[in-house]
Enzyme design. Structure first.
Site, PDB file in Angstrom:
ATOM      1  N   SER A 257      -7.535   3.141   4.317  1.00  0.00           N
ATOM      2  CA  SER A 257      -6.710   1.966   3.948  1.00  0.00           C
ATOM      3  C   SER A 257      -7.479   0.672   4.145  1.00  0.00           C
ATOM      4  O   SER A 257      -7.280  -0.293   3.412  1.00  0.00           O
ATOM      5  CB  SER A 257      -5.404   1.932   4.746  1.00  0.00           C
ATOM      6  OG  SER A 257      -5.611   1.411   6.049  1.00  0.00           O
ATOM      7  N   SER A 258      -8.371   0.631   5.152  1.00  0.00           N
ATOM      8  CA  SER A 258      -9.102  -0.632   5.392  1.00  0.00           C
ATOM      9  C   SER A 258      -9.998  -0.936   4.199  1.00  0.00           C
ATOM     10  O   SER A 258     -10.089  -2.087   3.745  1.00  0.00           O
ATOM     11  CB  SER A 258      -9.918  -0.556   6.686  1.00  0.00           C
ATOM     12  OG  SER A 258     -10.818   0.522   6.651  1.00  0.00           O
TER      13      SER A 258
ATOM     14  N   GLY B 108      -4.321   3.168   8.962  1.00  0.00           N
ATOM     15  CA  GLY B 108      -4.891   3.648  10.217  1.00  0.00           C
ATOM     16  C   GLY B 108      -4.761   5.150  10.360  1.00  0.00           C
ATOM     17  O   GLY B 108      -4.544   5.664  11.455  1.00  0.00           O
ATOM     18  N   SER B 109      -4.926   5.885   9.251  1.00  0.00           N
ATOM     19  CA  SER B 109      -4.720   7.345   9.285  1.00  0.00           C
ATOM     20  C   SER B 109      -5.877   8.135   8.696  1.00  0.00           C
ATOM     21  O   SER B 109      -5.716   9.304   8.375  1.00  0.00           O
ATOM     22  CB  SER B 109      -3.443   7.710   8.516  1.00  0.00           C
ATOM     23  OG  SER B 109      -2.350   7.063   9.078  1.00  0.00           O
ATOM     24  N   GLY B 110      -7.010   7.492   8.488  1.00  0.00           N
ATOM     25  CA  GLY B 110      -8.180   8.222   7.998  1.00  0.00           C
ATOM     26  C   GLY B 110      -8.280   8.327   6.496  1.00  0.00           C
ATOM     27  O   GLY B 110      -9.193   8.968   5.973  1.00  0.00           O
ATOM     28  N   LEU B 111      -7.345   7.686   5.770  1.00  0.00           N
ATOM     29  CA  LEU B 111      -7.395   7.768   4.301  1.00  0.00           C
ATOM     30  C   LEU B 111      -7.995   6.502   3.689  1.00  0.00           C
ATOM     31  O   LEU B 111      -7.812   6.224   2.501  1.00  0.00           O
ATOM     32  CB  LEU B 111      -6.009   8.054   3.718  1.00  0.00           C
ATOM     33  CG  LEU B 111      -5.364   9.374   4.170  1.00  0.00           C
ATOM     34  CD1 LEU B 111      -4.030   9.593   3.465  1.00  0.00           C
ATOM     35  CD2 LEU B 111      -6.288  10.572   3.910  1.00  0.00           C
TER      36      LEU B 111
ATOM     37  N   ASP C 194     -16.490   4.419   2.474  1.00  0.00           N
ATOM     38  CA  ASP C 194     -15.087   4.220   2.073  1.00  0.00           C
ATOM     39  C   ASP C 194     -14.950   3.158   0.987  1.00  0.00           C
ATOM     40  O   ASP C 194     -14.249   3.360  -0.012  1.00  0.00           O
ATOM     41  CB  ASP C 194     -14.234   3.817   3.283  1.00  0.00           C
ATOM     42  CG  ASP C 194     -13.959   4.977   4.214  1.00  0.00           C
ATOM     43  OD1 ASP C 194     -14.530   6.061   3.984  1.00  0.00           O
ATOM     44  OD2 ASP C 194     -13.179   4.810   5.157  1.00  0.00           O
TER      45      ASP C 194
ATOM     46  N   SER D 176       0.812  -1.217   0.000  1.00  0.00           N
ATOM     47  CA  SER D 176       0.000   0.000   0.000  1.00  0.00           C
ATOM     48  C   SER D 176       0.845   1.267   0.000  1.00  0.00           C
ATOM     49  O   SER D 176       1.889   1.325   0.637  1.00  0.00           O
ATOM     50  CB  SER D 176      -0.936   0.013   1.209  1.00  0.00           C
ATOM     51  OG  SER D 176      -1.870   1.060   1.070  1.00  0.00           O
TER      52      SER D 176
HETATM   53  N1  LIG Z   1      -2.177  -3.123   3.514  1.00  0.00           N
HETATM   54  C1  LIG Z   1      -2.849  -3.689   4.534  1.00  0.00           C
HETATM   55  N2  LIG Z   1      -2.538  -4.944   4.930  1.00  0.00           N
HETATM   56  C2  LIG Z   1      -3.219  -5.521   5.939  1.00  0.00           C
HETATM   57  N3  LIG Z   1      -4.240  -4.949   6.620  1.00  0.00           N
HETATM   58  C3  LIG Z   1      -4.584  -3.713   6.261  1.00  0.00           C
HETATM   59  C4  LIG Z   1      -3.921  -3.015   5.199  1.00  0.00           C
HETATM   60  N4  LIG Z   1      -4.484  -1.812   5.079  1.00  0.00           N
HETATM   61  C5  LIG Z   1      -5.460  -1.745   6.013  1.00  0.00           C
HETATM   62  N5  LIG Z   1      -5.528  -2.875   6.741  1.00  0.00           N
HETATM   63  C6  LIG Z   1      -6.495  -3.175   7.810  1.00  0.00           C
HETATM   64  O1  LIG Z   1      -7.213  -1.983   8.102  1.00  0.00           O
HETATM   65  C7  LIG Z   1      -6.966  -1.553   9.468  1.00  0.00           C
HETATM   66  C8  LIG Z   1      -6.875  -0.040   9.508  1.00  0.00           C
HETATM   67  O2  LIG Z   1      -8.153   0.459   9.195  1.00  0.00           O
HETATM   68  P1  LIG Z   1      -8.808   1.703   9.907  1.00  0.00           P
HETATM   69  O3  LIG Z   1      -8.632   1.657  11.393  1.00  0.00           O
HETATM   70  O4  LIG Z   1     -10.171   1.760   9.392  1.00  0.00           O
HETATM   71  O5  LIG Z   1      -7.964   2.938   9.356  1.00  0.00           O
HETATM   72  P2  LIG Z   1      -7.950   3.576   7.875  1.00  0.00           P
HETATM   73  O6  LIG Z   1      -8.979   2.875   7.065  1.00  0.00           O
HETATM   74  O7  LIG Z   1      -8.288   4.999   8.101  1.00  0.00           O
HETATM   75  O8  LIG Z   1      -6.571   3.434   7.374  1.00  0.00           O
HETATM   76  C9  LIG Z   1      -5.674  -2.260   9.851  1.00  0.00           C
HETATM   77  O9  LIG Z   1      -5.601  -2.447  11.256  1.00  0.00           O
HETATM   78  C10 LIG Z   1      -5.817  -3.591   9.112  1.00  0.00           C
HETATM   79  O10 LIG Z   1      -6.720  -4.436   9.781  1.00  0.00           O
HETATM   80  C1  LIG Z   2     -15.701   7.502  10.564  1.00  0.00           C
HETATM   81  C2  LIG Z   2     -16.163   6.989   9.192  1.00  0.00           C
HETATM   82  O1  LIG Z   2     -17.184   7.883   8.735  1.00  0.00           O
HETATM   83  C3  LIG Z   2     -15.018   7.026   8.190  1.00  0.00           C
HETATM   84  C4  LIG Z   2     -13.832   6.196   8.609  1.00  0.00           C
HETATM   85  O2  LIG Z   2     -12.752   6.334   7.684  1.00  0.00           O
HETATM   86  P1  LIG Z   2     -11.313   5.774   8.008  1.00  0.00           P
HETATM   87  O3  LIG Z   2     -11.424   4.313   8.313  1.00  0.00           O
HETATM   88  O4  LIG Z   2     -10.785   6.507   9.212  1.00  0.00           O
HETATM   89  O5  LIG Z   2     -10.473   6.011   6.780  1.00  0.00           O
HETATM   90  C5  LIG Z   2     -16.742   5.602   9.359  1.00  0.00           C
HETATM   91  C6  LIG Z   2     -17.582   5.132   8.187  1.00  0.00           C
HETATM   92  O6  LIG Z   2     -18.231   5.948   7.517  1.00  0.00           O
HETATM   93  O7  LIG Z   2     -17.637   3.920   7.968  1.00  0.00           O
HETATM   94 MG   LIG Z   3     -10.976   2.429   7.587  1.00  0.00          MG
END
Ligand SMILES: Nc1ncnc2c1ncn2[C@@H]1O[C@H](COP(=O)(O)OP(=O)(O)O)[C@@H](O)[C@H]1O
Ligand SMILES: C[C@@](O)(CCOP(=O)(O)O)CC(=O)O
Ligand SMILES: [Mg+2]
Length: 420
Positions: free
Chosen positions: A156-157, A151-154, A222, A146
């Site tokens: 990634s999950s 885990g930074s709000g962009l 998302d 990636s």
């Molecule tokens: N490249 C990746 N490889 C494995 N798991 C990932 C990856 N990217 C995201 N994740 C999963 O998504 C979680 C982070 O998601 P989240 O807390 O929603 O933050 P965001 O979606 O904002 O980055 C990680 O703890 C992991 O479970």
């Molecule tokens: C807080 C929320 O509105 C967005 C979460 O985005 P992220 O996982 O922090 O990138 C949750 C959602 O809409 O599912």
């Molecule tokens: Mg997320």
């Protein structure tokens, strides 16, 4: 035979899915309000190799976590009741059951190192669930890399779930792909194929099931923007694409404060239960902000960007706080400021987010958190007339405070597939 000693049978599929910014409406969108989000030009890549029958394994490589996991298919068969899979086919999107969830956690924990990132378990469970339901017990190796901070709000999950779903459905030969004729992105020699709209819908629905495993209670915004791309208005599972000619430039600043979306979403939910009326009023206010943002983005830009002086002479831009801005930009900045105030009231800001908002306001720029907050990234609107020298000054100011700034393309395509 590959470096890892596995016998790949030649079929390699790769999917890339973008991250996102939420312009307005995060958290409130979980409670039914409208939100506006855009894809950003930072991607998660999922590459799948089909392995020969000699390697009876599911292999998952996650370089960002320095994790290499592998399960013998016989072990999976001994733990799970796979009879439900016989009925499943990729168009029939299913949710994870409680018993599968517990057993996949067990399979994951047996493999993860004791000091593994605590959010990782849910990501691996989402991968196993999607793999077994979409591709079944076929031996494969999946590698997920990636460009997004995790885990930074962009988002990634969501990009993780969308990219692995795209790769799995492509490997299952379930996607109609179109060669797009436009130029490839500069420096990107890989040929990316667009996915047919009806198949995008299936990717999106499976990816939502993955997001549910990671987030608990996602709104779906998302995975929707990562799948479909562009700029979208989203409300209660319904999306509409926003066409705008308004230049949308922003600076993204990572507080580098770790947090996870699941607990922040749960925290807002708990606050809403304690103060149902007050929180409903906040979610309503956010809904109005998003509706207003949509109408600004969709306004007939050339006409409404011209402000008329009292003497009747048109002036194309207003000088507001020393930097020229269009009327729309001024309104958008105010709405960003109001939205950030409401996010503070929901309890999802953080001293670092507040510090960035304060820093950028000294440069007459407005910022808000994006995504779940509690740390993570902050977006700052950059008026179209802002000179690059001024942008560099803001970046230097934020870097001096220890924050990392970057800019990304806003509103590009969603998930795409590449075949090798
Ligand atoms: N490249 C990746 N490889 C494995 N798991 C990932 C990856 N990217 C995201 N994740 C999963 O998504 C979680 C982070 O998601 P989240 O807390 O929603 O933050 P965001 O979606 O904002 O980055 C990680 O703890 C992991 O479970
Ligand atoms: C807080 C929320 O509105 C967005 C979460 O985005 P992220 O996982 O922090 O990138 C949750 C959602 O809409 O599912
Ligand atoms: Mg997320």
């Amino acid at each position: 035979m590959g470096d890892d000693g596995l016998q790949a049978c030649g079929v390699v599929m790769e999917a890339r899915a973008p991250g996102k910014v939420i312009l307005c409406g995060e958290h409130a969108v979980v409670h039914g309000a409208t939100a506006v989000a855009a894809a950003i030009g930072l991607y998660t890549h999922a590459r799948i190799h089909l392995l020969t029958g000699e390697d009876n394994l599911l292999v998952l490589d996650l370089p960002p976590f320095q994790v290499h996991l592998s399960w013998p298919l016989s072990q999976i068969q001994s733990v799970l009741d796979l009879s439900s899979l016989h009925k499943a086919y990729p168009q029939d999107v299913q949710s994870i059951s409680e018993s599968w969830s517990a057993k996949l956690k067990q399979l994951t924990d047996e493999q993860l190192p004791a000091d593994a990132d605590k959010g990782l378990q849910a990501g691996v469970v989402a991968y196993l669930f999607l793999h077994l339901y979409i591709l079944g017990l076929q031996p494969t190796k999946m590698t997920v890399t990636s460009e997004l901070p995790i885990g930074s709000g962009l988002g990634s999950s969501a990009a993780f779930c969308v990219s692995i779903t795209g790769a799995l459905l492509a490997a299952a030969q379930q996607l109609d792909l179109h060669r797009h004729l436009g130029p490839t992105e500069e420096g990107d020699m890989q040929r990316w194929l667009d996915v047919d709209d009806k198949d995008l819908d299936i990717i999106n629905r499976w990816a939502f099931e993955g997001e549910k495993i990671i987030h608990g209670r996602p709104s779906g915004i998302d995975n929707t923007v990562s799948t479909f791309g562009y700029i979208v208005k989203f409300r209660q599972g319904q999306l509409s694409r926003i066409q705008t000619t308004m230049p949308l430039n922003m600076l993204l600043t990572n507080t580098k404060v770790g947090r996870d979306t699941k607990s922040l979403v749960a925290g807002v939910g708990a606050r809403a239960q304690r103060h149902p009326k007050s929180m409903a009023a906040i979610f309503d206010a956010v809904d109005s902000i998003s509706e207003e943002v949509v109408s600004i983005l969709q306004s007939n830009s050339e006409e409404s960007r011209i402000e008329h002086n009292i003497d009747g002479h048109a002036q194309s831009e207003l000088v507001h706080n020393t930097v020229s801005r269009s009327v729309e930009e001024i309104k958008l900045e105010e709405l960003v400021q109001i939205n950030q105030g409401l996010l503070q009231s929901m309890g999802v800001s953080h001293p670092c987010i507040d510090a960035i908002c304060c820093r950028t306001s000294k440069h007459k720029l407005q910022s808000k958190l994006t995504g779940a907050g509690g740390g993570g990234c902050v977006l700052t609107l950059l008026p179209h007339c802002l000179k690059s020298k001024a942008i560099e000054e803001v970046k230097a100011d934020l870097a001096a405070e220890g924050f990392e700034c970057f800019q990304a393309h806003i509103g590009g395509k969603g998930v795409q597939i590449s075949k090798k």
